[in-house]
Write an enzyme that holds these catalytic residues in place. Structure first.
Site, PDB file in Angstrom:
ATOM      1  N   CYS A 175      48.125  22.681  46.052  1.00  0.00           N
ATOM      2  CA  CYS A 175      49.156  23.623  45.561  1.00  0.00           C
ATOM      3  C   CYS A 175      50.159  22.937  44.655  1.00  0.00           C
ATOM      4  O   CYS A 175      51.356  23.261  44.669  1.00  0.00           O
ATOM      5  CB  CYS A 175      49.890  24.302  46.714  1.00  0.00           C
ATOM      6  SG  CYS A 175      48.877  25.416  47.650  1.00  0.00           S
TER       7      CYS A 175
ATOM      8  N   ASP B 100      63.821  22.352  48.534  1.00  0.00           N
ATOM      9  CA  ASP B 100      62.615  22.743  49.254  1.00  0.00           C
ATOM     10  C   ASP B 100      62.362  21.661  50.300  1.00  0.00           C
ATOM     11  O   ASP B 100      61.884  20.571  49.981  1.00  0.00           O
ATOM     12  CB  ASP B 100      61.445  22.855  48.270  1.00  0.00           C
ATOM     13  CG  ASP B 100      60.118  23.093  48.982  1.00  0.00           C
ATOM     14  OD1 ASP B 100      60.081  23.058  50.219  1.00  0.00           O
ATOM     15  OD2 ASP B 100      59.107  23.294  48.276  1.00  0.00           O
TER      16      ASP B 100
ATOM     17  N   LYS C  71      55.439  24.044  59.893  1.00  0.00           N
ATOM     18  CA  LYS C  71      55.298  22.630  59.518  1.00  0.00           C
ATOM     19  C   LYS C  71      56.124  21.725  60.425  1.00  0.00           C
ATOM     20  O   LYS C  71      56.140  20.518  60.268  1.00  0.00           O
ATOM     21  CB  LYS C  71      55.689  22.436  58.061  1.00  0.00           C
ATOM     22  CG  LYS C  71      54.716  23.128  57.096  1.00  0.00           C
ATOM     23  CD  LYS C  71      54.944  22.733  55.676  1.00  0.00           C
ATOM     24  CE  LYS C  71      54.339  23.705  54.694  1.00  0.00           C
ATOM     25  NZ  LYS C  71      52.892  23.528  54.514  1.00  0.00           N
TER      26      LYS C  71
ATOM     27  N   GLN D 144      58.504  19.793  53.445  1.00  0.00           N
ATOM     28  CA  GLN D 144      57.865  18.548  53.892  1.00  0.00           C
ATOM     29  C   GLN D 144      58.886  17.519  54.364  1.00  0.00           C
ATOM     30  O   GLN D 144      58.506  16.407  54.742  1.00  0.00           O
ATOM     31  CB  GLN D 144      57.023  17.943  52.763  1.00  0.00           C
ATOM     32  CG  GLN D 144      55.890  18.821  52.288  1.00  0.00           C
ATOM     33  CD  GLN D 144      54.790  19.009  53.335  1.00  0.00           C
ATOM     34  OE1 GLN D 144      54.704  18.275  54.319  1.00  0.00           O
ATOM     35  NE2 GLN D 144      53.946  19.998  53.138  1.00  0.00           N
TER      36      GLN D 144
ATOM     37  N   HIS E 109      55.718  21.826  44.602  1.00  0.00           N
ATOM     38  CA  HIS E 109      54.688  22.742  45.114  1.00  0.00           C
ATOM     39  C   HIS E 109      54.785  24.031  44.298  1.00  0.00           C
ATOM     40  O   HIS E 109      55.861  24.384  43.821  1.00  0.00           O
ATOM     41  CB  HIS E 109      55.016  23.007  46.584  1.00  0.00           C
ATOM     42  CG  HIS E 109      54.016  23.812  47.346  1.00  0.00           C
ATOM     43  ND1 HIS E 109      53.938  25.179  47.262  1.00  0.00           N
ATOM     44  CD2 HIS E 109      53.071  23.442  48.232  1.00  0.00           C
ATOM     45  CE1 HIS E 109      52.989  25.620  48.072  1.00  0.00           C
ATOM     46  NE2 HIS E 109      52.437  24.593  48.671  1.00  0.00           N
TER      47      HIS E 109
HETATM   48  N1  PMP Z   1      56.887  23.629  49.498  1.00  0.00           N
HETATM   49  C1  PMP Z   1      56.241  22.542  49.900  1.00  0.00           C
HETATM   50  C2  PMP Z   1      56.729  21.190  49.462  1.00  0.00           C
HETATM   51  C3  PMP Z   1      55.126  22.685  50.734  1.00  0.00           C
HETATM   52  O1  PMP Z   1      54.457  21.597  51.135  1.00  0.00           O
HETATM   53  C4  PMP Z   1      54.717  23.975  51.139  1.00  0.00           C
HETATM   54  C5  PMP Z   1      53.514  24.173  52.024  1.00  0.00           C
HETATM   55  N2  PMP Z   1      52.408  23.414  51.707  1.00  0.00           N
HETATM   56  C6  PMP Z   1      55.445  25.065  50.693  1.00  0.00           C
HETATM   57  C7  PMP Z   1      56.534  24.862  49.877  1.00  0.00           C
HETATM   58  C8  PMP Z   1      55.085  26.466  51.072  1.00  0.00           C
HETATM   59  O2  PMP Z   1      55.232  26.652  52.442  1.00  0.00           O
HETATM   60  P1  PMP Z   1      54.720  28.006  53.137  1.00  0.00           P
HETATM   61  O3  PMP Z   1      53.296  28.151  52.726  1.00  0.00           O
HETATM   62  O4  PMP Z   1      54.889  27.744  54.601  1.00  0.00           O
HETATM   63  O5  PMP Z   1      55.583  29.103  52.640  1.00  0.00           O
END
Ligand code: PMP
Length: 404
Positions: free
Chosen positions: A363, A199, A225, A202, A122
């Site tokens: 993203c 990270d 999440k 997910q 991401h």
């Molecule tokens: N890493 C991953 C793998 C994600 O899916 C996301 C959110 N889509 C993020 C980071 C960022 O999370 P946040 O927007 O809650 O900071």
């Protein structure tokens, strides 16, 4: 026992209609919904106890401080951290990664060093490292993935070297749904003296996460999440490592003493928690983690895996269906295109049928570049999704496709 009806009843929003149709929500990868008990817990604190934490001597402040610290203990237990000193409250995964990218690079990154990420990250686990590398004259390296969406580890020995200072890796890809072999990669990284940030944005809602079993150095996730509120997230870091990092944001709470000549910093975890935290959100996150713990992460994983397999096999029956991400180890997300229908068009038609999916680059532009596409449709699962909802998704895609 896993009772899907009982679980669904706890989510008031699932009773809502969109365009007069029952809401079918397959955008859990973007954000999940909150069960009633999380909303009520936060309401209770707003109605009865609201007061700033760690500052007051009075009843309300103590009540919120206790609840804030209780939530920290819930988080610690949930990911099996050794100590609450290792649990830092942030605004979310993005902020957690930025905290590490900045402070770790200040302490340990020098010109000629390398930072390693994967091609399926991401943007939140790419850009902060690019910024750090730019500041420090270091180089960003990338572990590629193959057509199935699994990491290609064939050249790993040339990627993880003595130059590597840190590896940033998604436990589960938000686009491909791949569950990466993080434990194996952590071992490899540690063998050359590199650290690893996982990270877990997910992974956390879908699979049991144990930071001590993984032996990761840092791990980040977001409350929203995993059925908790927005605006609150977690950074886990090994205590010995966090001790070596400089503070990040300066301000109240992160200090021990301040004079104009010199400021000394607070102990962990407060050294990294400048200013008033989102303590009501933190209390809500604690409640969300209790909610999933009571169901059981293993049962959640089993339910979602069965649903994922069902969804794959049903979606595969649609003419022109192409999946992006067919790894053996998957969780959470199914990304796809149908024929030459633009993902935005498909997503919009599905929306009008009451089905919420995510469309676009998710993203993760490098994933799109890998496949030479400019967007995808993603259906991502949550604890409350059912086979009946998958059937509606499939039927709706067929109806939408027939319109083209
Ligand atoms: N890493 C991953 C793998 C994600 O899916 C996301 C959110 N889509 C993020 C980071 C960022 O999370 P946040 O927007 O809650 O900071």
């Amino acid at each position: 026992m896993f009772d899907i009806n009982e679980i669904r009843e706890q989510f008031p929003i699932l009773g809502e209609k969109v365009y007069g149709k029952p809401l079918i929500y397959f955008d859990n990868g973007a954000t999940t919904h909150r069960p009633r008990r999380v909303i009520e817990k936060m309401d209770e604190y707003y109605y009865k106890y609201n007061s700033n934490v760690h500052r007051g001597v009075h009843y309300l402040s103590n009540k919120c401080t206790d609840a804030n610290e209780e939530a920290r203990e819930v988080v610690r237990g949930f990911i099996n951290a050794a100590s609450t000193k290792e649990i830092i409250f942030t605004r979310g995964t993005t902020e957690s990664i930025n905290l590490v990218a900045y402070t770790f690079s200040e302490a340990f990154l020098h010109p000629g060093d390398e930072v390693l990420v994967t091609e399926m990250e991401h943007h939140a686990n790419i850009v902060p490292w690019q910024m750090a590398c730019e500041r420090k004259g270091a180089t960003l390296k990338v572990i590629p993935f193959n057509e199935q969406g699994e990491l290609d580890l064939s050249n790993l020995d040339s990627l993880i070297t003595a130059k590597t200072k840190i590896l940033g890796i998604a436990y589960v890809s938000n686009v491909l749904g791949t569950v990466n072999p993080v434990a194996e990669l952590i071992k490899k990284a540690h063998a050359v003296g590199a650290k690893v940030l996982v990270d877990a944005a997910q992974a956390i809602p879908h699979i049991p996460v144990d930071v001590q079993a993984l032996d990761c150095d840092f791990l980040a996730f977001s409350g929203h999440k995993i059925y908790g509120p927005t605006g609150v997230g977690i950074l886990y870091g090994k205590e010995s490592l966090l001790e070596q990092l400089p503070p990040w944001h300066g301000g109240g709470e992160m200090i021990k003493t301040v004079t104009f000549a010199k400021t000394t910093y607070n102990e962990l975890p407060f050294k990294f928690e400048a200013g008033t935290p989102d303590f009501i959100g933190i209390i809500g996150l604690g409640e969300a983690l209790k909610f999933v713990s009571e169901i059981g992460m293993s049962d959640i994983r089993a339910h979602e895996l069965a649903l994922l397999n069902y969804a794959h096999s049903e979606l595969a029956k649609i003419d022109g269906m192409r999946f992006y991400g067919t790894a053996t180890e998957k969780s959470g997300a199914i990304s796809f295109l149908v024929g030459d229908i633009h993902p935005f068009d498909l997503g919009t038609l599905l929306d009008h049928m009451g089905v919420a999916v995510r469309t676009g680059q998710l993203c993760a532009e490098p994933v799109m570049q890998h496949y030479g596409i400019n967007g995808l449709v993603r259906a991502s699962l949550g604890v409350y999704n059912t086979e009946q909802e998958v059937d509606v998704l499939v039927k709706s895609i067929k109806r939408a496709a027939a319109m083209f």
